[in-house]
Design a protein around this motif. Structure first.
Motif, PDB file in Angstrom:
ATOM      1  N   LYS A1166      29.154  57.769  78.962  1.00 15.24           N
ATOM      2  CA  LYS A1166      29.769  58.029  77.551  1.00 15.24           C
ATOM      3  C   LYS A1166      29.770  56.547  76.616  1.00 15.24           C
ATOM      4  O   LYS A1166      29.404  56.458  75.759  1.00 15.24           O
ATOM      5  CB  LYS A1166      31.170  58.147  77.958  1.00 15.24           C
ATOM      6  CG  LYS A1166      31.981  58.772  76.682  1.00 15.24           C
ATOM      7  CD  LYS A1166      33.399  59.152  76.818  1.00 15.24           C
ATOM      8  CE  LYS A1166      33.751  60.565  77.451  1.00 15.24           C
ATOM      9  NZ  LYS A1166      35.052  60.781  77.488  1.00 15.24           N
ATOM     10  N   THR A1167      29.885  55.506  77.320  1.00 15.00           N
ATOM     11  CA  THR A1167      29.974  54.123  76.866  1.00 15.00           C
ATOM     12  C   THR A1167      28.347  53.851  76.572  1.00 15.00           C
ATOM     13  O   THR A1167      28.225  53.511  75.261  1.00 15.00           O
ATOM     14  CB  THR A1167      30.347  53.029  77.935  1.00 15.00           C
ATOM     15  OG1 THR A1167      31.557  53.481  78.631  1.00 15.00           O
ATOM     16  CG2 THR A1167      30.369  51.756  77.184  1.00 15.00           C
ATOM     17  N   TYR A1168      27.470  54.142  77.122  1.00 14.91           N
ATOM     18  CA  TYR A1168      26.005  53.759  76.583  1.00 14.91           C
ATOM     19  C   TYR A1168      25.861  54.818  75.323  1.00 14.91           C
ATOM     20  O   TYR A1168      25.065  54.514  74.351  1.00 14.91           O
ATOM     21  CB  TYR A1168      25.220  54.014  77.742  1.00 14.91           C
ATOM     22  CG  TYR A1168      24.850  52.796  78.442  1.00 14.91           C
ATOM     23  CD1 TYR A1168      24.350  51.709  77.998  1.00 14.91           C
ATOM     24  CD2 TYR A1168      25.219  52.746  79.746  1.00 14.91           C
ATOM     25  CE1 TYR A1168      24.098  50.529  78.722  1.00 14.91           C
ATOM     26  CE2 TYR A1168      25.172  51.537  80.605  1.00 14.91           C
ATOM     27  CZ  TYR A1168      24.533  50.533  79.896  1.00 14.91           C
ATOM     28  OH  TYR A1168      24.430  49.356  80.720  1.00 14.91           O
ATOM     29  N   ALA A1169      26.439  55.937  75.170  1.00 16.16           N
ATOM     30  CA  ALA A1169      26.238  56.919  74.137  1.00 16.16           C
ATOM     31  C   ALA A1169      26.817  56.437  73.035  1.00 16.16           C
ATOM     32  O   ALA A1169      26.307  56.349  71.914  1.00 16.16           O
ATOM     33  CB  ALA A1169      26.850  58.266  74.720  1.00 16.16           C
ATOM     34  N   ILE A1170      27.993  55.863  73.119  1.00 14.97           N
ATOM     35  CA  ILE A1170      28.745  55.360  71.988  1.00 14.97           C
ATOM     36  C   ILE A1170      28.008  53.925  71.761  1.00 14.97           C
ATOM     37  O   ILE A1170      27.871  53.697  70.385  1.00 14.97           O
ATOM     38  CB  ILE A1170      30.168  55.058  72.577  1.00 14.97           C
ATOM     39  CG1 ILE A1170      30.841  56.455  72.637  1.00 14.97           C
ATOM     40  CG2 ILE A1170      30.939  53.866  71.433  1.00 14.97           C
ATOM     41  CD1 ILE A1170      32.260  56.388  73.028  1.00 14.97           C
ATOM     42  N   LEU A1171      27.450  53.276  72.317  1.00 13.05           N
ATOM     43  CA  LEU A1171      26.736  52.145  72.139  1.00 13.05           C
ATOM     44  C   LEU A1171      25.446  52.478  71.272  1.00 13.05           C
ATOM     45  O   LEU A1171      25.070  51.733  70.277  1.00 13.05           O
ATOM     46  CB  LEU A1171      26.168  51.102  73.237  1.00 13.05           C
ATOM     47  CG  LEU A1171      27.509  50.059  73.974  1.00 13.05           C
ATOM     48  CD1 LEU A1171      26.883  49.724  75.509  1.00 13.05           C
ATOM     49  CD2 LEU A1171      27.625  49.165  73.194  1.00 13.05           C
ATOM     50  N   THR A1172      24.907  53.467  71.798  1.00 16.72           N
ATOM     51  CA  THR A1172      23.842  53.982  71.129  1.00 16.72           C
ATOM     52  C   THR A1172      24.251  54.277  69.665  1.00 16.72           C
ATOM     53  O   THR A1172      23.499  54.115  68.505  1.00 16.72           O
ATOM     54  CB  THR A1172      23.283  55.290  71.791  1.00 16.72           C
ATOM     55  OG1 THR A1172      22.978  54.735  73.145  1.00 16.72           O
ATOM     56  CG2 THR A1172      21.607  55.807  71.235  1.00 16.72           C
ATOM     57  N   SER A1173      25.226  55.099  69.377  1.00 12.84           N
ATOM     58  CA  SER A1173      25.706  55.540  68.128  1.00 12.84           C
ATOM     59  C   SER A1173      26.211  54.286  67.333  1.00 12.84           C
ATOM     60  O   SER A1173      25.759  54.555  66.020  1.00 12.84           O
ATOM     61  CB  SER A1173      26.852  56.609  68.181  1.00 12.84           C
ATOM     62  OG  SER A1173      27.929  55.977  68.749  1.00 12.84           O
ATOM     63  N   LEU A1174      26.670  53.032  67.937  1.00 13.52           N
ATOM     64  CA  LEU A1174      26.788  52.054  67.079  1.00 13.52           C
ATOM     65  C   LEU A1174      25.387  51.554  66.647  1.00 13.52           C
ATOM     66  O   LEU A1174      25.208  51.131  65.290  1.00 13.52           O
ATOM     67  CB  LEU A1174      27.557  51.037  67.818  1.00 13.52           C
ATOM     68  CG  LEU A1174      27.823  49.722  67.361  1.00 13.52           C
ATOM     69  CD1 LEU A1174      28.791  49.918  66.110  1.00 13.52           C
ATOM     70  CD2 LEU A1174      28.526  48.758  68.367  1.00 13.52           C
ATOM     71  N   ILE A1175      24.588  51.509  67.506  1.00 14.75           N
ATOM     72  CA  ILE A1175      23.133  50.740  67.122  1.00 14.75           C
ATOM     73  C   ILE A1175      22.605  51.851  65.913  1.00 14.75           C
ATOM     74  O   ILE A1175      22.035  51.323  65.152  1.00 14.75           O
ATOM     75  CB  ILE A1175      22.324  50.760  68.332  1.00 14.75           C
ATOM     76  CG1 ILE A1175      22.664  50.026  69.191  1.00 14.75           C
ATOM     77  CG2 ILE A1175      20.815  50.464  67.901  1.00 14.75           C
ATOM     78  CD1 ILE A1175      22.803  48.257  69.097  1.00 14.75           C
ATOM     79  N   LYS A1176      22.674  53.160  66.243  1.00 15.86           N
ATOM     80  CA  LYS A1176      22.197  53.898  64.963  1.00 15.86           C
ATOM     81  C   LYS A1176      22.823  53.705  63.726  1.00 15.86           C
ATOM     82  O   LYS A1176      22.122  53.884  62.530  1.00 15.86           O
ATOM     83  CB  LYS A1176      22.242  55.424  65.465  1.00 15.86           C
ATOM     84  CG  LYS A1176      21.534  56.084  66.467  1.00 15.86           C
ATOM     85  CD  LYS A1176      21.962  57.461  66.833  1.00 15.86           C
ATOM     86  CE  LYS A1176      21.064  58.069  67.999  1.00 15.86           C
ATOM     87  NZ  LYS A1176      21.681  59.300  68.525  1.00 15.86           N
ATOM     88  N   HIS A1177      23.989  53.483  63.831  1.00 11.35           N
ATOM     89  CA  HIS A1177      24.871  53.080  62.600  1.00 11.35           C
ATOM     90  C   HIS A1177      24.091  51.664  61.902  1.00 11.35           C
ATOM     91  O   HIS A1177      24.162  51.779  60.607  1.00 11.35           O
ATOM     92  CB  HIS A1177      26.327  52.803  62.771  1.00 11.35           C
ATOM     93  CG  HIS A1177      27.147  51.854  61.910  1.00 11.35           C
ATOM     94  ND1 HIS A1177      27.333  52.674  60.405  1.00 11.35           N
ATOM     95  CD2 HIS A1177      27.526  50.683  61.705  1.00 11.35           C
ATOM     96  CE1 HIS A1177      27.817  51.551  59.770  1.00 11.35           C
ATOM     97  NE2 HIS A1177      27.987  50.703  60.302  1.00 11.35           N
ATOM     98  N   TYR A1178      23.965  50.795  62.570  1.00 11.79           N
ATOM     99  CA  TYR A1178      23.194  49.550  62.028  1.00 11.79           C
ATOM    100  C   TYR A1178      21.678  49.889  61.733  1.00 11.79           C
ATOM    101  O   TYR A1178      21.398  49.174  60.792  1.00 11.79           O
ATOM    102  CB  TYR A1178      23.233  48.715  63.182  1.00 11.79           C
ATOM    103  CG  TYR A1178      24.587  47.906  63.134  1.00 11.79           C
ATOM    104  CD1 TYR A1178      25.020  47.116  62.230  1.00 11.79           C
ATOM    105  CD2 TYR A1178      25.338  48.003  64.197  1.00 11.79           C
ATOM    106  CE1 TYR A1178      26.282  46.401  61.912  1.00 11.79           C
ATOM    107  CE2 TYR A1178      26.916  47.206  64.121  1.00 11.79           C
ATOM    108  CZ  TYR A1178      27.091  46.457  63.139  1.00 11.79           C
ATOM    109  OH  TYR A1178      28.302  46.069  62.842  1.00 11.79           O
TER     110      TYR A1178
END
Length: 1340
Positions: A1166-1178
């Motif tokens: 779940k943490t990696y998925a959330i890190l991924t969505s943060l990267i997508k935001h940037y």
């Protein structure tokens, strides 16, 4: 001259006409046209003549035509001409305009632009000509001079429109201009220019002029720019509403311009605009689709701007069109639940509250729409009603098993679905109050739903009905036919629904005789029904009528005078009270009810429970009711003074074949008699001063004496009776499978009930006499013997039914009196008699346990058995009294002192603590509004404080301190004296009370500090206590600040306790929290920490979604939006950074196989998925603007690369090693015992497969994260992948160290180890090879 031109124009050849026109002086032509127009003579003919003599083929002709046009435009706008004349002139000019060459059209168009800029348009008639000129210009092929260059017609038109939209418009001509643009072919870009200009003009116009302008704009939107039009209209009215609210908040506004906007005028204008929009949507469905689409996207960004009162009202008006209704209601419902969830989410976390100080509440917005709709918005009301019912049906309460209607009022009040259902009810109630025409429709729909949804809970509809009736009982008379129709179906409804329905319509019965009479007819039929539920409904209905139609002379007089009779006596509200009619009516009902005393136990039970309330409300019926009860009890009472037992129990049961049923609930009958008698005696004392009818008084004294002698005799003989007299003793059969067992169970419960009723009776009449209290103890001994036998037998049978304790017959009021007497009565005169009761620990324990049972019943159903059980005010007073006693008893006599002398069962102090815990819960659920009074009642030192002065936080903190002391004593007690159950209860009590503290207060901070200190200093080894303490810590901490720092310290402690996955590394022993120790670290603390980490991840995920919506929002002030974005990004990155350090500790910890490992792996995914969505935001941010990524993000990526990903891969290897060890262990066993162990092997295999399932998901999540990092690196030109090491965890991997050792072994040619190597490698291979298979299975 004009005449000459007219006559020449009549000739065929134009030559003479041309000559005549050329001979005219320069200004004469215009003057001539003006004179002719003002005289009203043949103006059109003159103009035709001029045009005939000015052909466009000649330059002079073109110039003359232009001269005419330039003169006619101001003439038309001057206002001097008659409108018919104006139309005639413009019509002719429009016809001729198309013949003009391009340069002339361009000159003419520029003239118009100058006229508009100059603000000299008055009636806007000439604009019709302007639209023709522009249209003709657009189709012109020749190049036209513009500035220094040349443009074609289309481009010239575009430049003109641009100039026009950039210049200042006179507010008077905005509507004319908007209308004009409809006739001009516009490109998408030009249309956008025009629409934006018109929208900017809204604020400069008078409020009354806005509806027609909106209408023109909507018609213009048929060409395109629908979204801009709708957005502009909605945001304009949203701003006006906000300004209006500000004015109401600050009445004397400094800005006079703002303060001159009457509310009713604004609402009427809004109503008209909504009507215009709806009418245009009826013609243009695409506009409706665009409206929904626009609001949906807007809602993602800023719900406060998307769903304002104006836009909600607009949606509801559009929803009447069935094609869009479903879409709109779905959108509104999801918006409502999302808003409720977001509010709930924000309230649970201080971290989020700091980031979002302003909270949007859609429920307030929708209720404001209802309020606004009072200003003649009839087109909104139907939508409001439909939405209200839709919400109530979509989110109705789920059916609780055996629950009552009251359950739903408070059980889930904080759940979004429950709030949505409640909002639906509020919408309907407020709409009902505001709009008269729709009232009967709402009432009819509510009643229909009560009838048709009988199987599912309808308490929410009944509550709504009750509120509707209370708000307007007289209005309901018009709909009385619908109510009587509903009564016809009473006998088919569940009893709870019937009682609720009758209670709801009760005010109507007082006003409408026809409704009441039809109800009586229905009830009389139902009494003879074959259905048990119908008979119960009849009893409920009759009891309600008896309670509400008072006979003259009853103690509390009626609110309104009535004349009431069962046989259609005419009601006359202003006449004197017709006591004879009322009495006849009530006695007729009592006669019907007496028949019920020969029916099933359930029906009799309802009667016995209802008679007391009837007496209390209608005291003149006392003699009839008492006589009825006396004749009923005499059937079972044995008058001979020496006969044991005193009551015929065998008459109370009935056999049907093999089955045995209870026929007469004798204990309930006695209970009813006892309460009615007590009430009768107290009221007779009140009325002794009044002159009463002697006969009646003698009659009253007669039955009073009868009852008293009977109860005295029953008491005396019950004390003497042995269990054998009731055919009950230890050897009796109590199993529920045999007839004898059922009979014995019924007997036992009846005897115990009778003992309890007599205990209450004797205590109340005893007036603290020693003899009476000895009787009470004697009765209790009989009760207790039976209770012990039943418990013992239930223990053997282990039957779920027999484990339930029988409900106590003591009333709540008596329990509070009894407890106060036993524990808090210090009167000298009472001491000797109370010592009798106090000497029996069993009796004291019984008194407290009954209090506990009553509170539990109140908590679960919202009411208790016995008198006043349904009166919330009395229940609250009793609760306060009981709490005072239990609190005093618990704090003054600690459990440790008490337990030294106890034999069996729970100690009284522990029971008191359990009771307090239940009470604190109940008060917060049922009496949240009365919490200040409740805390005030507990604080004996400060009895006289004003209600307004009560500081809930201070009072709650005072109570918390008492329980803190008890908890510290428990924790610091010796190991033998430590009571885990009590510690757990204390922690739960503290958790419940902490909800009353204001998170911003000093007391809250002190409590948090104390909780942290307790966790740090006490090495609790009891798992449930540790769990409770940490849960308390987390729940308090999140309301103060984000718990990530706390989680990191706990993770370090877990790592230190359990050791490292690499056995060679010794973890430094940093112990922050003593509560984390070898017994509690795994799984308890580890799972709690991961649970809390998950909550933080949810918050971060929610914030990233908010970030994405803010990123796409361009309409607001950009600097403000970017500030908020930066704050959110900072918050997200800091949270994730600290969480990575928490995981850094946990993935290096040697966790035992099982739930901890499984949860940790899922949590990491779940943490990696959330890190991924943060990267997508940037990535998105880099696309939309050329922003560089912040240094913070770079640090976070670096941290994930150095402190998490490598450790994750090591942890995966560790997990797989644990599992391969367990598999190889099983393999060895398999060889030894093939057959016996087959099942065990398959179990272990399944377990291993289940527990390794999250590993591929985690690896996939890590790789996705790295994939998007590569994308971001390319976009931002920053190499983020330098911090990431390439992953090694694959389905096929080579472990370097294992390979080296294997090669060395081969070189030394040590043959003994070869088989072992093979075996281990095959074991590893089987483990490795499981993964791809699982993946394939999952894809299916």
């Amino acid at each position: 001259m004009a005449q000459r031109i007219l006559s020449l124009a009549a000739e065929e050849g134009p030559e003479r006409l041309q000559e005549a026109l050329q001979s005219l002086p320069e200004g004469e032509l215009g003057d001539m046209v003006t004179r002719q127009a003002l005289k009203g003579r043949e103006t059109a003919a003159l103009l035709r003549g001029i045009f005939k003599g000015s052909p466009c083929s000649q330059r002079s002709g073109v110039l003359r035509r232009l001269q005419v046009y330039k003169h006619c435009v101001p003439l038309v706008e001057s206002g001097d001409l008659h409108l018919g004349k104006v139309s005639e002139i413009i019509g002719l000019l429009m016809l001729e305009a198309r013949q003009l060459p391009g340069h002339a059209l361009a000159e003419l168009a520029s003239l118009f632009v100058d006229v508009i800029k100059g603000g000299s348009l008055t009636n806007g008639k000439s604009l019709e000509l302007f639209s023709t000129v522009l249209t003709a210009l657009a189709s012109s092929k020749e190049n036209l001079a513009y500035g220094k260059g040349e443009l074609n017609g289309e481009e010239f038109k575009k430049q003109l429109i641009n100039t026009l939209c950039s210049s200042k418009w006179d507010p008077r001509c905005v509507i004319h201009l908007a209308n004009m643009f409809r006739d001009i072919p516009l490109s998408g870009e030009e249309l956008q220019f025009v629409v934006e200009k018109v929208l900017r003009m809204f604020s400069k116009l008078d409020l009354q002029e806005i509806p027609p302008l909106v209408y023109q704009l909507l018609l213009l939107s048929a060409k395109g720019s629908k979204k801009t039009v709708l957005e502009g209209i909605i945001s304009f009215f949203n701003q006006l509403d906000k300004r209006q609210k500000e004015e109401q908040r600050v009445p004397e506004s400094v800005d006079l311009e703002v303060a001159t906007m009457p509310l009713d005028q604004l609402r009427h204008v809004e109503g008209t605009v909504i009507l215009h929009i709806v009418s245009v949507i009826n013609l243009d469905q695409d506009l409706g689709e665009e409206l929904i689409r626009h609001l949906k996207t807007e809602q993602q960004k800023d719900p406060g701007r998307a769903l304002c009162p104006f836009s909600v009202a607009l949606l509801l008006s559009v929803a009447v069109k069935h094609r869009l209704q479903e879409q709109i209601f779905d959108f509104l419902k999801t918006s409502i639940t999302r808003s409720c969830k977001d509010l709930q989410f924000l309230q649970a976390s201080k971290f989020l509250q700091d980031l979002f100080p302003q909270q949007y509440d859609i429920t307030a917005v929708i209720l404001e729409v209802v309020k606004n709709s009072a200003f003649g918005w009839d087109h909104v009301t139907q939508g409001l009603v439909d939405l209200g019912f839709s919400l109530m049906e979509s989110y109705e309460p789920k059916k609780p098993f055996g629950g009552k209607a009251a359950d739903n009022n408070y059980g889930l009040s904080k759940m979004p679905a429950q709030q949505a259902c409640r909002l639906g009810a509020s919408i309907l109630l407020e709409t009902f109050k505001v709009h008269e025409p729709i009232r009967s429709d709402i009432l009819e729909q509510v009643l229909n739903r009560v009838l048709t949804k009988a199987a599912s809970p309808v308490s929410h509809f009944i509550d709504l009905l009750s509120n509707i009736v209370v708000s307007a009982p007289l209005v309901l008379q018009t709909s009385s036919s619908k109510v009587t129709e509903t009564f016809d179906n009473l006998s088919f409804l569940p009893i709870d629904t019937v009682q609720g329905l009758l209670r709801a319509v009760q005010p109507l019965l007082k006003v409408s005789m026809s409704v009441r009479d039809s109800l009586i007819l229905v009830l009389q039929k139902a009494i003879f029904s074959r259905q048990l539920d119908a008979r119960k409904a009849a009893v409920a209905g009759f009891l309600l009528l008896l309670r509400n139609f008072k006979v003259l002379g009853s103690l509390s007089s009626s609110q309104c005078s009535q004349a009431i009779g069962a046989t259609q006596v005419q009601a006359d509200v202003h006449a004197c009270y017709n006591s004879a009619a009322n009495e006849a009516f009530c006695l007729e009902i009592l006669g019907s009810l007496r028949r019920c005393l020969s029916q099933q136990a359930d029906v009799r039970l309802m009667l016995y429970e209802g008679f007391y309330d009837v007496l209390r409300r209608n005291s003149q019926l006392a003699s009839s009711i008492m006589e009825t009860l006396l004749s009923q009890i005499k059937q079972y009472y044995l008058p001979q003074p020496d006969l044991l037992p005193p009551l015929k129990l065998e008459g109370c049961i009935m056999a049907q074949g093999d089955q045995i049923f209870l026929q007469e609930p004798l204990a309930h009958l006695l209970c009813c008699i006892q309460h009615c008698l007590a009430w009768y005696k107290s009221t007779v004392r009140l009325c002794q001063g009044a002159e009463d009818d002697e006969e009646e008084e003698e009659e009253g004294v007669g039955f009073q004496q009868n009852f008293e002698e009977m109860l005295e005799s029953v008491t005396r003989r019950m004390i003497k009776s042995e269990l054998e007299d009731f055919e009950l003793d230890k050897s009796a059969d109590f199993s529920l499978s045999s007839g004898v067992g059922v009979k014995n169970n019924i007997y036992a419960i009846q005897v115990m009930g009778i003992c309890e009723v007599l205990i209450e009776y004797n205590f109340n009449i005893g007036n603290f006499s020693k003899n009476k209290f000895e009787d009470v103890l004697g009765l209790f001994t009989c009760y207790n013997k039976l209770s012990e036998i039943l418990k013992e037998k239930a223990g053997k049978n282990k039957s779920a039914l027999s484990n339930k304790t029988a409900r106590s017959f003591l009333s709540m009021g008596f329990v509070s009196t009894l407890l106060t007497a036993l524990f808090r009565d210090n009167a000298q005169s009472h001491e000797e008699s109370l010592a009798v009761l106090r000497s029996s620990t069993e009796f004291l324990r019984y008194a407290v346990s009954v209090a506990l049972q009553k509170v539990q019943q109140l908590e679960e159903t919202g009411q208790t058995d016995g008198p006043d059980g349904q009166n919330p005010e009395k229940m609250f007073q009793n609760l306060c009294k009981i709490t005072q006693v239990l609190l005093w008893r618990y704090t003054s006599i600690p459990t440790v002192v008490e337990e030294s002398g106890k034999k069996k069962g729970k100690s009284i102090s522990l029971l008191c603590l359990e009771g307090l815990l239940r009470i604190f819960n109940t008060v917060q659920q049922l009496y949240s509004a009365k919490i200040p009074q409740f805390l005030q009642a507990l604080d004996i030192t400060d009895g006289d404080a004003e209600e307004a002065d009560i500081n809930v936080t201070e009072k709650a903190a005072f109570q918390i301190r008492q329980f803190q002391r008890s908890l510290v004593n428990q924790l610091s007690s010796a190991e033998d004296d430590f009571n885990a159950k009590e510690t757990q209860s204390l922690i739960t009590v503290l958790s419940t009370l902490s909800k009353l503290l204001d998170p911003a207060s000093q007391q809250f901070l002190q409590f948090l500090t104390w909780t942290v200190k307790v966790c740090k200093e006490n090495a609790l080894e009891d798992i449930s206590c540790c769990k409770g303490l940490l849960s308390l810590l987390f729940s308090v901490h999140v309301l103060y600040k984000s718990p990530v720092g706390l989680l990191r310290e706990l993770a370090q402690d877990i790592h230190a306790c359990l050791g490292d996955i690499d056995q060679d590394i010794e973890v430094e022993g940093r112990c922050h929290f003593a509560v984390v120790n070898a017994k509690t670290a795994a799984p308890t603390v580890c799972l709690l920490v991961l649970g809390q980490v998950d909550k933080v991840l949810e918050e971060v995920d929610w914030l990233i979604k908010k970030l994405a919506s803010l990123g796409s929002d361009t309409s607001e002030d950009p600097s403000q939006a970017s500030n908020q974005t930066q704050a959110l990004e900072k918050g997200v990155i800091l949270q994730l950074g600290t969480l990575l350090t928490v995981y850094h500790e946990l993935v290096q910890t040697a966790l035992p196989a099982g739930s901890c490992v499984d949860t940790l792996l899922r949590s990491l995914s779940k943490t990696y998925a959330i890190l991924t969505s943060l990267i997508k935001h940037y990535i998105q941010a880099c696309r939309s603007s050329s922003n560089t990524i912040p240094g913070r993000l770079e640090k976070l990526v670096k941290l994930s690369g150095s402190h998490l990903t490598p450790q994750c891969y090591s942890f995966i290897t560790y997990v797989q090693n644990i599992h391969s060890e367990s598999l190889s262990f099983v393999e060895e066993k398999k060889k030894k015992k093939k057959e016996d162990e087959a099942a065990a092997v398959s179990t272990v295999m399944a377990k291993v497969l289940r527990e390794t399932k999250p590993i591929p998901n985690l690896i996939f999540a890590i790789e996705q994260y790295e994939k998007f990092l590569i994308h971001l690196s390319k976009k931002s030109k920053v190499n983020l992948m330098q911090y990431m090491k390439l992953s090694t965890s694959r389905d096929f991997r080579i472990n370097a160290s294992v390979l080296d050792s294997a090669l060395q072994e081969r070189n030394s040619e040590d043959a003994e180890n070869e088989p072992h190597n093979d075996q281990s490698s095959t074991a590893e291979q089987t483990d490795e090879n499981q993964e791809p298979k699982k993946k394939r299975q999952r894809k299916k």
